[in-house]
Design a protein around this motif. Structure first.
Motif, PDB file in Angstrom:
ATOM      1  N   TYR A  30      10.353  -5.502   1.886  1.00 21.46           N
ATOM      2  CA  TYR A  30      11.736  -5.898   2.137  1.00 21.46           C
ATOM      3  C   TYR A  30      11.953  -6.148   3.627  1.00 21.46           C
ATOM      4  CZ  TYR A  30      12.644  -4.019  -2.549  1.00 21.46           C
ATOM      5  OH  TYR A  30      12.628  -3.760  -3.898  1.00 21.46           O
ATOM      6  N   ASP A  31      13.018  -6.855   3.942  1.00 20.24           N
ATOM      7  CA  ASP A  31      13.376  -7.104   5.337  1.00 20.24           C
ATOM      8  C   ASP A  31      13.594  -5.796   6.097  1.00 20.24           C
ATOM      9  OD1 ASP A  31      13.234  -9.828   4.937  1.00 20.24           O
ATOM     10  OD2 ASP A  31      15.391 -10.067   4.599  1.00 20.24           O
ATOM     11  N   SER A  32      13.986  -4.753   5.387  1.00 16.05           N
ATOM     12  CA  SER A  32      14.221  -3.446   6.007  1.00 16.05           C
ATOM     13  C   SER A  32      12.921  -2.791   6.478  1.00 16.05           C
ATOM     14  CB  SER A  32      14.901  -2.510   5.007  1.00 16.05           C
ATOM     15  OG  SER A  32      14.008  -2.228   3.929  1.00 16.05           O
ATOM     16  N   GLY A  33      11.791  -3.342   6.014  1.00 14.51           N
ATOM     17  CA  GLY A  33      10.497  -2.757   6.346  1.00 14.51           C
ATOM     18  C   GLY A  33       9.929  -1.925   5.213  1.00 14.51           C
ATOM     19  N   ARG A  34      10.768  -1.554   4.255  1.00 17.81           N
ATOM     20  CA  ARG A  34      10.279  -0.790   3.105  1.00 17.81           C
ATOM     21  C   ARG A  34       9.325  -1.676   2.308  1.00 17.81           C
ATOM     22  NH1 ARG A  34      12.039   3.633  -0.292  1.00 17.81           N
ATOM     23  NH2 ARG A  34      11.246   3.296  -2.390  1.00 17.81           N
ATOM     24  N   GLU A  35       8.197  -1.095   1.903  1.00 11.92           N
ATOM     25  CA  GLU A  35       7.247  -1.835   1.095  1.00 11.92           C
ATOM     26  C   GLU A  35       6.579  -0.902   0.111  1.00 11.92           C
ATOM     27  OE1 GLU A  35       4.685  -2.465   4.923  1.00 11.92           O
ATOM     28  OE2 GLU A  35       3.469  -3.035   3.190  1.00 11.92           O
ATOM     29  N   GLY A  36       5.944  -1.498  -0.874  1.00  9.24           N
ATOM     30  CA  GLY A  36       5.254  -0.693  -1.871  1.00  9.24           C
ATOM     31  C   GLY A  36       4.647  -1.560  -2.945  1.00  9.24           C
ATOM     32  N   ASP A  37       4.171  -0.898  -3.967  1.00  6.43           N
ATOM     33  CA  ASP A  37       3.560  -1.575  -5.112  1.00  6.43           C
ATOM     34  C   ASP A  37       4.348  -1.224  -6.364  1.00  6.43           C
ATOM     35  OD1 ASP A  37       1.219  -2.730  -3.769  1.00  6.43           O
ATOM     36  OD2 ASP A  37       0.678  -0.634  -3.436  1.00  6.43           O
ATOM     37  N   MET A  38       4.444  -2.199  -7.256  1.00  5.39           N
ATOM     38  CA  MET A  38       5.169  -1.985  -8.505  1.00  5.39           C
ATOM     39  C   MET A  38       4.476  -2.798  -9.596  1.00  5.39           C
ATOM     40  SD  MET A  38       7.477  -0.425 -10.176  1.00  5.39           S
ATOM     41  CE  MET A  38       8.266   0.504  -8.889  1.00  5.39           C
ATOM     42  N   MET A  39       4.746  -2.418 -10.830  1.00  4.79           N
ATOM     43  CA  MET A  39       4.184  -3.153 -11.966  1.00  4.79           C
ATOM     44  C   MET A  39       4.891  -4.489 -12.115  1.00  4.79           C
ATOM     45  SD  MET A  39       6.139  -0.866 -14.730  1.00  4.79           S
ATOM     46  CE  MET A  39       7.855  -0.549 -14.321  1.00  4.79           C
ATOM     47  N   LYS A  40       4.198  -5.450 -12.718  1.00  9.28           N
ATOM     48  CA  LYS A  40       4.824  -6.752 -12.960  1.00  9.28           C
ATOM     49  C   LYS A  40       5.697  -6.727 -14.209  1.00  9.28           C
ATOM     50  CE  LYS A  40       1.417  -9.596 -10.556  1.00  9.28           C
ATOM     51  NZ  LYS A  40       0.358 -10.594 -10.728  1.00  9.28           N
ATOM     52  N   VAL A  41       5.254  -6.049 -15.257  1.00 10.87           N
ATOM     53  CA  VAL A  41       6.053  -5.824 -16.470  1.00 10.87           C
ATOM     54  C   VAL A  41       5.716  -4.431 -16.986  1.00 10.87           C
ATOM     55  CG1 VAL A  41       6.262  -8.255 -17.178  1.00 10.87           C
ATOM     56  CG2 VAL A  41       4.366  -6.892 -18.042  1.00 10.87           C
ATOM     57  N   GLY A  42       6.590  -3.888 -17.797  1.00  6.76           N
ATOM     58  CA  GLY A  42       6.329  -2.573 -18.360  1.00  6.76           C
ATOM     59  C   GLY A  42       7.433  -2.148 -19.308  1.00  6.76           C
ATOM     60  N   PHE A  43       7.298  -0.916 -19.796  1.00  7.65           N
ATOM     61  CA  PHE A  43       8.302  -0.368 -20.708  1.00  7.65           C
ATOM     62  C   PHE A  43       8.279   1.150 -20.666  1.00  7.65           C
ATOM     63  CE2 PHE A  43       4.447  -0.576 -23.223  1.00  7.65           C
ATOM     64  CZ  PHE A  43       4.465   0.608 -23.952  1.00  7.65           C
ATOM     65  N   SER A  44       9.354   1.741 -21.193  1.00  4.84           N
ATOM     66  CA  SER A  44       9.443   3.187 -21.269  1.00  4.84           C
ATOM     67  C   SER A  44      10.266   3.586 -22.487  1.00  4.84           C
ATOM     68  CB  SER A  44      10.094   3.748 -20.009  1.00  4.84           C
ATOM     69  OG  SER A  44      10.131   5.165 -20.067  1.00  4.84           O
ATOM     70  N   PRO A  45       9.780   4.564 -23.252  1.00  2.00           N
ATOM     71  CA  PRO A  45      10.541   5.059 -24.400  1.00  2.00           C
ATOM     72  C   PRO A  45      11.562   6.102 -23.958  1.00  2.00           C
ATOM     73  CG  PRO A  45       8.393   6.116 -24.342  1.00  2.00           C
ATOM     74  CD  PRO A  45       8.438   5.149 -23.194  1.00  2.00           C
ATOM     75  N   ARG A  46      12.709   5.657 -23.500  1.00  2.00           N
ATOM     76  CA  ARG A  46      13.762   6.565 -23.047  1.00  2.00           C
ATOM     77  C   ARG A  46      14.497   7.158 -24.257  1.00  2.00           C
ATOM     78  NH1 ARG A  46      12.179   7.335 -17.895  1.00  2.00           N
ATOM     79  NH2 ARG A  46      12.112   5.406 -16.727  1.00  2.00           N
ATOM     80  N   ALA A  47      15.241   8.220 -24.015  1.00  2.00           N
ATOM     81  CA  ALA A  47      15.940   8.911 -25.107  1.00  2.00           C
ATOM     82  C   ALA A  47      16.920   7.995 -25.832  1.00  2.00           C
ATOM     83  CB  ALA A  47      16.662  10.140 -24.565  1.00  2.00           C
TER      84      ALA A  47
END
Length: 140
Positions: A63-80
Motif C-alpha cells: 500500500y501507499d502507506s508502506g504496509r505490505e504483505g502476502d495474501m491468497m488470491k481466492v479462498g473460503f471459510s466455513p464460518r458459523a
C-alpha cells in the motif's frame, strides 16, 4: 515503530484435517466441493491461512502507506453463520454474474452464502475464475 504483522498468514496446517473437523455435514460437503472447484480453477493446492481460511495461490501487495504483505488470491471459510468465499478484487466488476448467482450477501471482498445449493454453481465458477484471473494479471 515495528511494522504490523498480518494476522492471516499461510501456514502448514492440514487443510483436510481442518475441513474434516467441520461439524455441520452440509457445510463440510460444501467446503469439500469448494476446495475441489478452486483447485481446478487455480491449478494450485489448498493451503491454510490462519486457523480457519482455506486459500489458493498468493500475491504480494504494498500500500501507499508502506504496509505490505502476502495474501491468497481466492479462498473460503466455513464460518458459523455462512460459508464465506473470498473474492479479493471485490464485486463491482462482476455485476452481471452477481445478478445470476442466487441467494447471497456480500462484504468488501466476502461473498456470504448459506449453502452451495442456494446459488448457481456455474456462475460461482465464473466468478472465482474471473477473480483469480484478475488477481493473477494484476500481481503475477
Amino acid at each position: 515503530m515495528a511494522k504490523a504483522q498480518n494476522k492471516t498468514t499461510e501456514n502448514e496446517a492440514s487443510v483436510n484435517k481442518f475441513l474434516n473437523s467441520v461439524k455441520d455435514n452440509q457445510k463440510k460437503a460444501d467446503c469439500l466441493e469448494l476446495k475441489g472447484m478452486m483447485e481446478t480453477i487455480t491449478k494450485k493446492p489448498a493451503k491454510m491461512w490462519g486457523a480457519s481460511i482455506v486459500g489458493f495461490d498468493t500475491y504480494h501487495y504494498k500500500y501507499d502507506s508502506g504496509r505490505e504483505g502476502d495474501m491468497m488470491k481466492v479462498g473460503f471459510s466455513p464460518r458459523a453463520q455462512s460459508l464465506t468465499i473470498y473474492i479479493m478484487p471485490g464485486f463491482e466488476r462482476y455485476a452481471e454474474l452477481m445478478e445470476k448467482l442466487g441467494k447471497h450477501k456480500t462484504g468488501k471482498s466476502c461473498l456470504y452464502i448459506k449453502k452451495l445449493d442456494d446459488i448457481d454453481r456455474d456462475t460461482l465458477k465464473d466468478l472465482i475464475q474471473g477473480s483469480f484471473d484478475y488477481m493473477t494479471n494484476k500481481y503475477g
